[in-house]
Design a protein around this motif. Structure first.
Motif, PDB file in Angstrom:
ATOM      1  N   ASP A   9     -44.867  -4.922  -4.734  1.00 36.92           N
ATOM      2  CA  ASP A   9     -43.485  -5.370  -4.754  1.00 36.92           C
ATOM      3  C   ASP A   9     -43.436  -6.865  -4.054  1.00 36.92           C
ATOM      4  OD1 ASP A   9     -42.467  -3.190  -5.968  1.00 36.92           O
ATOM      5  OD2 ASP A   9     -41.851  -2.183  -3.743  1.00 36.92           O
ATOM      6  N   ALA A  10     -44.232  -7.092  -3.129  1.00 37.75           N
ATOM      7  CA  ALA A  10     -44.229  -8.481  -2.148  1.00 37.75           C
ATOM      8  C   ALA A  10     -44.647  -9.688  -3.406  1.00 37.75           C
ATOM      9  CB  ALA A  10     -44.906  -8.402  -1.162  1.00 37.75           C
ATOM     10  N   SER A  11     -45.364  -9.327  -3.972  1.00 40.19           N
ATOM     11  CA  SER A  11     -45.937 -10.464  -4.822  1.00 40.19           C
ATOM     12  C   SER A  11     -45.723 -10.495  -6.372  1.00 40.19           C
ATOM     13  CB  SER A  11     -47.441 -10.653  -4.924  1.00 40.19           C
ATOM     14  OG  SER A  11     -48.145  -9.271  -5.383  1.00 40.19           O
ATOM     15  N   ARG A  12     -44.740  -9.607  -6.817  1.00 39.55           N
ATOM     16  CA  ARG A  12     -44.443  -9.521  -8.056  1.00 39.55           C
ATOM     17  C   ARG A  12     -43.755 -10.649  -8.812  1.00 39.55           C
ATOM     18  NH1 ARG A  12     -41.736  -4.925  -8.239  1.00 39.55           N
ATOM     19  NH2 ARG A  12     -43.623  -3.833  -8.216  1.00 39.55           N
ATOM     20  N   ALA A  13     -42.518 -10.951  -8.125  1.00 39.96           N
ATOM     21  CA  ALA A  13     -41.864 -12.300  -8.693  1.00 39.96           C
ATOM     22  C   ALA A  13     -42.714 -13.335  -8.932  1.00 39.96           C
ATOM     23  CB  ALA A  13     -40.882 -12.355  -7.651  1.00 39.96           C
TER      24      ALA A  13
END
Length: 202
Positions: A39-43
Motif C-alpha cells: 500500500d505504501a509504495s503502490r501509488a
C-alpha cells in the motif's frame, strides 16, 4: 472552472498527468494490486508503470487520448505489430515491478494467448481519476475510440480485471467472451468484444 471531459490527443508532454491519473484510477484494480501489493509504495509504482507504458510504447504507435481526469490507449490493427514494448522498455517495467516482475510476464502471455485474430481496435488501457468519476470522462474517451473503430467497420476488444467495470462496458455494447484466470493465484481477466456499430442511415 469545471474539469472538461472533451477528449484530446495525448502527447509526451502529458506523461506526468497521465501517470498520476492512471495511478489513481487503478489503485483499487485487482490486477494492479497483485502487481503492486504494498500500500505504501503502490501509488509511486503505478505512476512510473503507466508513465513508462505511455512514453515508451503507446504514445508512438497507438491512439492515445486524455481528458483532464482520464486517459485511454487504443491500438488499431495496423499498429498491432509496432505497439509492443522493446527490450529496453521491458527491462524498465521489470525494474519497476521488482520481484513481482514474473507476474507481469504471466499476465501478458495469458492475455496474448486469447487475443482475437480478426482485425480489431484494442483498448489497452482506460482509466479515470476517482476524483473526476461520474462526470463522463471515461465514457467520453470510450465513445471517441469506439467511433474510430466503427468508422473502420471493425470490432473493439478489451480485457478487464475489475468485475464492477463489466456493466459499464456492456452499456457500450461489449459482451464477455471469456473469463481468464491468471497463473499463480492471480485475479481473473474478462475478455470483452464489441461488434462494429453501423451509423444510422439518413
Amino acid at each position: 472552472m469545471p474539469i472538461t471531459n472533451a477528449p484530446q490527443h495525448a502527447t509526451i508532454d502529458d506523461a506526468p498527468l497521465i501517470g498520476r491519473t492512471l495511478a489513481r484510477a487503478f489503485d483499487d484494480d485487482p490486477m494492479m494490486r497483485w502487481f503492486f501489493p504494498d500500500d505504501a509504495s503502490r501509488a509511486a509504482g503505478l505512476n512510473r508503470y503507466f508513465a513508462t507504458l505511455f512514453t515508451r510504447q503507446y504514445a508512438h504507435h497507438s491512439v492515445c487520448e486524455r481528458t483532464e481526469a482520464a486517459a485511454a490507449f487504443w491500438v488499431p490493427p495496423e499498429a498491432r505489430a509496432k505497439a509492443v514494448p522493446d527490450a529496453e522498455t521491458i527491462q524498465e517495467l521489470l525494474d519497476i515491478l521488482g520481484d513481482r516482475a514474473p507476474l507481469l510476464k504471466d499476465a501478458v502471455e495469458t492475455a496474448a494467448a486469447h487475443a482475437p485474430e480478426e482485425p480489431h481496435w484494442y483498448l489497452a488501457v482506460i482509466g479515470a481519476d476517482p476524483a473526476g468519476q461520474g462526470r463522463g470522462h471515461g465514457a467520453a474517451l470510450l465513445r471517441s475510440g469506439l467511433a474510430k473503430a466503427d468508422a473502420a467497420g471493425l470490432p473493439a476488444y478489451l480485457e478487464s480485471s475489475k468485475p464492477s467495470n463489466l456493466p459499464f462496458y456492456e452499456h457500450f455494447g461489449f459482451t464477455v467472451q471469456d473469463e481468464l484466470r491468471l497463473p499463480g493465484g492471480g485475479p481473473a481477466l474478462w475478455a470483452m468484444r464489441r461488434a462494429p456499430h453501423r451509423p444510422a442511415r439518413a
